[in-house]
Structures are given as C-alpha cells and as structure tokens.
Write a protein that holds these residues in place. Structure first.
Motif, short mmCIF file in Angstrom:
data_model
loop_
_atom_site.label_atom_id
_atom_site.label_comp_id
_atom_site.label_asym_id
_atom_site.label_seq_id
_atom_site.Cartn_x
_atom_site.Cartn_y
_atom_site.Cartn_z
N PHE A 88 -24.15 4.13 -17.76
CA PHE A 88 -23.72 3.25 -18.85
C PHE A 88 -23.92 1.80 -18.44
O PHE A 88 -23.50 1.38 -17.36
CB PHE A 88 -22.23 3.48 -19.14
CG PHE A 88 -21.92 4.81 -19.77
CD1 PHE A 88 -21.64 4.91 -21.13
CD2 PHE A 88 -21.90 5.96 -19.00
CE1 PHE A 88 -21.35 6.13 -21.71
CE2 PHE A 88 -21.61 7.20 -19.56
CZ PHE A 88 -21.34 7.28 -20.93
N ALA A 89 -24.58 1.04 -19.31
CA ALA A 89 -24.68 -0.41 -19.12
C ALA A 89 -23.37 -1.02 -19.59
O ALA A 89 -22.91 -0.78 -20.72
CB ALA A 89 -25.85 -0.99 -19.91
N LEU A 90 -22.72 -1.80 -18.74
CA LEU A 90 -21.39 -2.33 -19.03
C LEU A 90 -21.48 -3.70 -19.69
O LEU A 90 -21.35 -4.74 -19.04
CB LEU A 90 -20.56 -2.39 -17.75
CG LEU A 90 -20.36 -1.06 -17.03
CD1 LEU A 90 -19.52 -1.25 -15.78
CD2 LEU A 90 -19.72 -0.02 -17.96
N HIS A 91 -21.74 -3.69 -20.99
CA HIS A 91 -21.74 -4.93 -21.78
C HIS A 91 -20.42 -5.02 -22.52
O HIS A 91 -20.01 -4.08 -23.19
CB HIS A 91 -22.91 -4.93 -22.77
CG HIS A 91 -24.25 -4.84 -22.09
ND1 HIS A 91 -24.71 -5.83 -21.24
CD2 HIS A 91 -25.20 -3.88 -22.10
CE1 HIS A 91 -25.90 -5.49 -20.79
NE2 HIS A 91 -26.22 -4.30 -21.29
N ALA A 92 -19.77 -6.16 -22.45
CA ALA A 92 -18.40 -6.31 -22.94
C ALA A 92 -18.27 -5.99 -24.42
O ALA A 92 -17.24 -5.50 -24.88
CB ALA A 92 -17.90 -7.73 -22.67
N GLU A 93 -19.33 -6.24 -25.20
CA GLU A 93 -19.20 -6.06 -26.64
C GLU A 93 -19.42 -4.63 -27.11
O GLU A 93 -19.18 -4.30 -28.27
CB GLU A 93 -20.21 -6.98 -27.36
CG GLU A 93 -21.67 -6.62 -27.16
CD GLU A 93 -22.27 -7.18 -25.90
OE1 GLU A 93 -23.51 -7.09 -25.74
OE2 GLU A 93 -21.51 -7.71 -25.07
N GLY A 94 -19.88 -3.74 -26.25
CA GLY A 94 -20.19 -2.38 -26.67
C GLY A 94 -18.98 -1.46 -26.57
O GLY A 94 -18.26 -1.47 -25.57
#
Length: 246
Positions: A88-94
């Motif tokens: 999982f790519a940990l992007h704050a908005e997802g």
C-alpha cells in the motif's frame, strides 16, 4: 523501428470471480511511504494471480460505515501458506492508505478477483517498465520474475528519495529514478529503446500515461501489440483504473 512481437504472444487468461474473506497476519514498512500487508485465509486456497499486473478489488469498511473498494496489485502469493501480500502506498488523502496506516494483525478484509490475467512472456529480448509510485509493486514483482537471458530498463517516478528502494532481478538491469511527472515524461522521451524483440509496460496517473502512449506510438514507433499502458489513478477521481488503448 524497434522490434515488435506478434499479438498472439501476449495472452489473456480469465478467472472465476470470487469474493474472499481474509485476515491480516503481518504488517511491514518497506519504505517511508510503502507498507506491506500480508493476508491469510482458507479462502485463498484456489486464489490465482498469473500476471505481475493483475489487480484485485480490496474491500474494507470505512470509518463512516461505507464499504470502500480499491484496486491493488497482488505483490506476493504463497499458495502453500495461503498468504497474499499487497503493498500500500501511504498517501494521507487516500481512504485505503489511511486504513493501511492503522491496520493491525487480526483485522479482516475482503478481496475480489482477479478477473483475468494479461500474461506477457518472459523471453523478450528486453522489457521497458515505467511508472510512478503506484506502479512500483507491479514492477518489483515483474523484475523478480525475469530470467537472466533478458534485459530490463526501468524508469520510476518517486518524489521522496527514501522510497527509491533496491530492485532485484536476475535480468540485466538499468534503473532511472526521477522526482516528478515532468521529468518522468522527459526521460521517457529521451530514452533510446534497445533493438530486438521488446515489450513496454507502463502505469501511473491517467494524463501522464496518455502522453506516454503517444510517445511510444509516434516517436518510438512501437505498435500497440508491443505495449500495455494503464492509468492506475486519475487526478481528482477515486477508484480509477483503466487500460489506455485510444
């Protein structure tokens, strides 16, 4: 003009679509913005992922009770252990990224698919693999599959240098990292593809991938049968995934 394989070399295999209940058994941080989560369950006994760019539907409950569905690449599947690993790519908005950032072993989720696998043979003279952070799990998986008799050229976009992980393969490998979409497209345009029978695979943001396909068709003079270019996400849209073929 670069060499082009016949269309019949690439095959699509369809799978019976199933919804599977799984539980989290391990959580590991790969880089600052990537988390590897391993799921297990008897429902994985007949799971099949035949291609590095397969995508499953990952399904979980949001904080508001809504059912959230997102597409992810099966990174590793261990049939004997009945374990499936997803990065999982940990992007704050997802929403899926937020779930992944808080998940603990023992929590449950569901997965659906993959519906089909697009199988690209391993024996091309060369493979060009390119994308942004969302494509990194698929590219890492593909590199691990390639034999020493082929060549791999990788172009990766990663804004944080700390996410520029080591990539492992038996193939002859050259890797180029860039920090943003503008430099990604510039590097792709400047790249001289090898001669011989090769295949191009790219994935990332929709508008960037449309431009990439145009470069490959018009400037690199590849035929559509020699490439697969997908949009894994689209700026301003949620749950977007599409193959770019127009």
């Amino acid at each position: 003009m670069t060499g082009t394989p016949p269309a019949s070399r690439v095959q699509r295999v369809r799978h019976e679509t199933k919804l599977r209940e799984v539980r989290v058994v391990r959580v590991n941080d790969v880089t600052p913005h990537f988390r590897s989560i391993t799921f297990a369950g008897d429902a994985l006994a007949d799971f099949d992922s035949a291609s590095f760019d397969d995508h499953i539907k990952f399904i979980f409950g949001g904080d508001d009770g809504e059912v959230v569905k997102r597409d992810y690449t099966p990174r590793i599947f261990d049939r004997e252990a009945r374990e499936l690993t997803i990065e999982f790519a940990l992007h704050a908005e997802g929403r899926a990224a937020q779930w992944a950032s808080r998940v603990l072993p023992g929590q449950s989720a569901r997965i659906g698919g993959p519906k089909s696998s697009f199988i690209v043979p391993l024996d091309y003279d060369w493979h060009f693999l390119a994308g942004d952070e969302t494509a990194l799990p698929a590219i890492a998986r593909r590199l691990e599959e390639l034999p020493p008799t082929t060549r791999a050229i990788v172009l990766m976009q990663a804004s944080d240098p700390a996410d520029r992980r080591a990539l492992h393969t038996a193939a002859e490998l050259s890797v180029h990292w860039v920090p943003d979409a503008e430099q990604f497209l510039g590097a792709a345009r400047a790249l001289q593809l090898p001669v011989g029978d090769g295949y191009v695979w790219c994935a990332g943001e929709a508008s960037v991938m449309v431009k990439m396909r145009k470069f490959m068709l018009e400037e690199k003079q590849l035929r559509p049968e020699a490439m697969r270019i997908s949009s894994y996400w689209k700026l301003g849209a949620a749950a977007h995934h599409a193959v770019i073929d127009g």
